[in-house]
Design an enzyme around this catalytic site. Structure first.
Site, PDB file in Angstrom:
ATOM      1  N   HIS A   1      30.355  91.119  35.226  1.00  0.00           N
ATOM      2  CA  HIS A   1      31.643  90.692  34.658  1.00  0.00           C
ATOM      3  C   HIS A   1      32.446  91.890  34.171  1.00  0.00           C
ATOM      4  O   HIS A   1      33.643  92.028  34.490  1.00  0.00           O
ATOM      5  CB  HIS A   1      31.377  89.726  33.502  1.00  0.00           C
ATOM      6  CG  HIS A   1      32.607  89.356  32.724  1.00  0.00           C
ATOM      7  ND1 HIS A   1      33.321  88.208  32.970  1.00  0.00           N
ATOM      8  CD2 HIS A   1      33.263  89.984  31.721  1.00  0.00           C
ATOM      9  CE1 HIS A   1      34.362  88.149  32.150  1.00  0.00           C
ATOM     10  NE2 HIS A   1      34.329  89.218  31.374  1.00  0.00           N
ATOM     11  N   GLU A   2      31.816  92.768  33.410  1.00  0.00           N
ATOM     12  CA  GLU A   2      32.537  93.927  32.868  1.00  0.00           C
ATOM     13  C   GLU A   2      32.940  94.900  33.973  1.00  0.00           C
ATOM     14  O   GLU A   2      34.049  95.452  33.964  1.00  0.00           O
ATOM     15  CB  GLU A   2      31.675  94.629  31.814  1.00  0.00           C
ATOM     16  CG  GLU A   2      31.302  93.760  30.625  1.00  0.00           C
ATOM     17  CD  GLU A   2      32.518  93.225  29.869  1.00  0.00           C
ATOM     18  OE1 GLU A   2      33.583  93.860  29.918  1.00  0.00           O
ATOM     19  OE2 GLU A   2      32.397  92.147  29.248  1.00  0.00           O
TER      20      GLU A   2
ATOM     21  N   GLU B   1      40.024  86.970  33.034  1.00  0.00           N
ATOM     22  CA  GLU B   1      38.643  86.658  32.676  1.00  0.00           C
ATOM     23  C   GLU B   1      37.973  85.835  33.771  1.00  0.00           C
ATOM     24  O   GLU B   1      36.798  86.038  34.093  1.00  0.00           O
ATOM     25  CB  GLU B   1      38.593  85.912  31.340  1.00  0.00           C
ATOM     26  CG  GLU B   1      38.903  86.764  30.130  1.00  0.00           C
ATOM     27  CD  GLU B   1      37.848  87.813  29.856  1.00  0.00           C
ATOM     28  OE1 GLU B   1      36.685  87.632  30.276  1.00  0.00           O
ATOM     29  OE2 GLU B   1      38.175  88.835  29.232  1.00  0.00           O
TER      30      GLU B   1
ATOM     31  N   HIS C   1      36.140  93.765  35.730  1.00  0.00           N
ATOM     32  CA  HIS C   1      37.399  94.114  35.058  1.00  0.00           C
ATOM     33  C   HIS C   1      37.890  95.481  35.534  1.00  0.00           C
ATOM     34  O   HIS C   1      39.080  95.673  35.774  1.00  0.00           O
ATOM     35  CB  HIS C   1      37.201  94.142  33.544  1.00  0.00           C
ATOM     36  CG  HIS C   1      37.275  92.806  32.875  1.00  0.00           C
ATOM     37  ND1 HIS C   1      38.323  91.929  33.072  1.00  0.00           N
ATOM     38  CD2 HIS C   1      36.431  92.195  31.995  1.00  0.00           C
ATOM     39  CE1 HIS C   1      38.126  90.835  32.339  1.00  0.00           C
ATOM     40  NE2 HIS C   1      36.978  90.967  31.686  1.00  0.00           N
TER      41      HIS C   1
END
Length: 311
Positions: free
Chosen positions: A152-153, A209, A156
């Site tokens: 997820h990070e 997100e 980004h």
């Protein structure tokens, strides 16, 4: 020495999936032909901030975070089991990143762990990642769940969400009249974004997100981590943490988020099955390591999908 070895290992791993040199020069995010399908918001606004400026800013901030942790004796050493665990997971995840952003194959990746009760993690532009021990310890994360957080990070950074937010900060700072004179959203050259776009203070939108959720799950599945762990991860976020915790305040974890992940699970499970060389019909049931999780709460979020989420 161990960090240098990590970079060398990651460089070799990434090179196995790297795109041709000409393709690597393309300064845009990409998408593989298979796997998760993401409805992206391809905004040209981010083009007013050069990628080099964002990467340099991120490198400076990351070094500051590291030096502060060193001064407080909270930066875990290369031989710490938690550090080794996350870097091993990173070695599997990072070769998949070039499928989504060819530039990632040339980033000087770093993965560090900071001892703190804070339940949080981040990956800055250019591949600068840190995970706080509170996240690992409080939620008792499995390797599959850690891979979902890291994916997820990382997503980004791959999607250049920080660049988008920095550009919007510059628009607010400069005013619409100045920006309107920039032909075709030409970038601002050597501008100083330091006062307007601190990497760690940027708040992503609900749409960003969601992109990070789905792309991170795709990356982790390709690396051989069970994407079903994304569901238990966000259930933990919603039931174990208090509403005011840093991670939940910037990473909403309600039923709507889980519903999106579940809707795309059929796209990533085949990637996971292929990665572990197992037929789909023989995949074992996913067993979370935490009993009685319950259902995640409904999160209100922000009405505007594009606006930064409120803390």
């Amino acid at each position: 020495m161990r960090q240098t070895c990590l970079r060398a290992t990651l460089a070799v791993a990434i090179s196995t999936l790297a795109l041709p040199a000409a393709a690597q020069e393309v300064a845009v995010v990409a998408a593989p032909d298979d796997g998760v399908r993401v409805a992206r918001n391809d905004s040209r606004v981010r083009m007013i901030v050069p990628m080099e400026v964002i990467d340099q800013q991120a490198a400076r901030e990351y070094e500051q975070v590291k030096q502060e942790a060193i001064a407080k004796k909270t930066l875990l050493g290369d031989d710490d089991p938690q550090v080794q665990r996350l870097r091993e997971i990173g070695i599997r995840l990072l070769p998949q990143t070039v499928l989504w952003n060819p530039r990632a194959g040339r980033w000087p990746w770093e993965i560090n762990v900071i001892r703190a009760n804070q339940v949080n993690a981040f990956c800055m532009p250019g591949g600068k990642m840190a995970v706080y021990t509170g996240l690992l310890d409080d939620l008792k994360l499995t390797d599959d769940e850690v891979a979902m957080v890291m994916g997820h990070e990382i997503a980004h950074a791959l999607e250049e969400h920080a660049r988008q937010r920095a550009a919007q900060a510059e628009i607010s700072n400069l005013g619409a009249n100045v920006v309107s004179q920039l032909t075709g959203f030409g970038n601002l050259g050597n501008m100083d974004i330091g006062a307007n776009a601190k990497m760690l203070s940027l708040r992503f939108s609900r749409r960003e997100e969601t992109e990070a959720d789905l792309i991170g799950m795709d990356i982790a599945a390709r690396a051989g981590y069970d994407p079903r762990a994304a569901i238990t991860l966000w259930r933990k976020m919603g039931t174990v943490l208090a509403a005011g915790d840093e991670f939940t305040s910037t990473h909403p974890s309600g039923r709507s988020r889980i519903a999106v992940l579940e809707a795309h699970m059929k796209e990533v499970l085949p990637l996971y099955a292929a990665a572990i060389s197992m037929p789909m019909e023989k995949l074992p049931a996913h067993r979370p390591n935490m009993a009685n999780l319950g259902g995640a709460p409904v999160d209100a979020g922000d009405e505007d999908q594009q606006s930064p989420l409120k803390k």
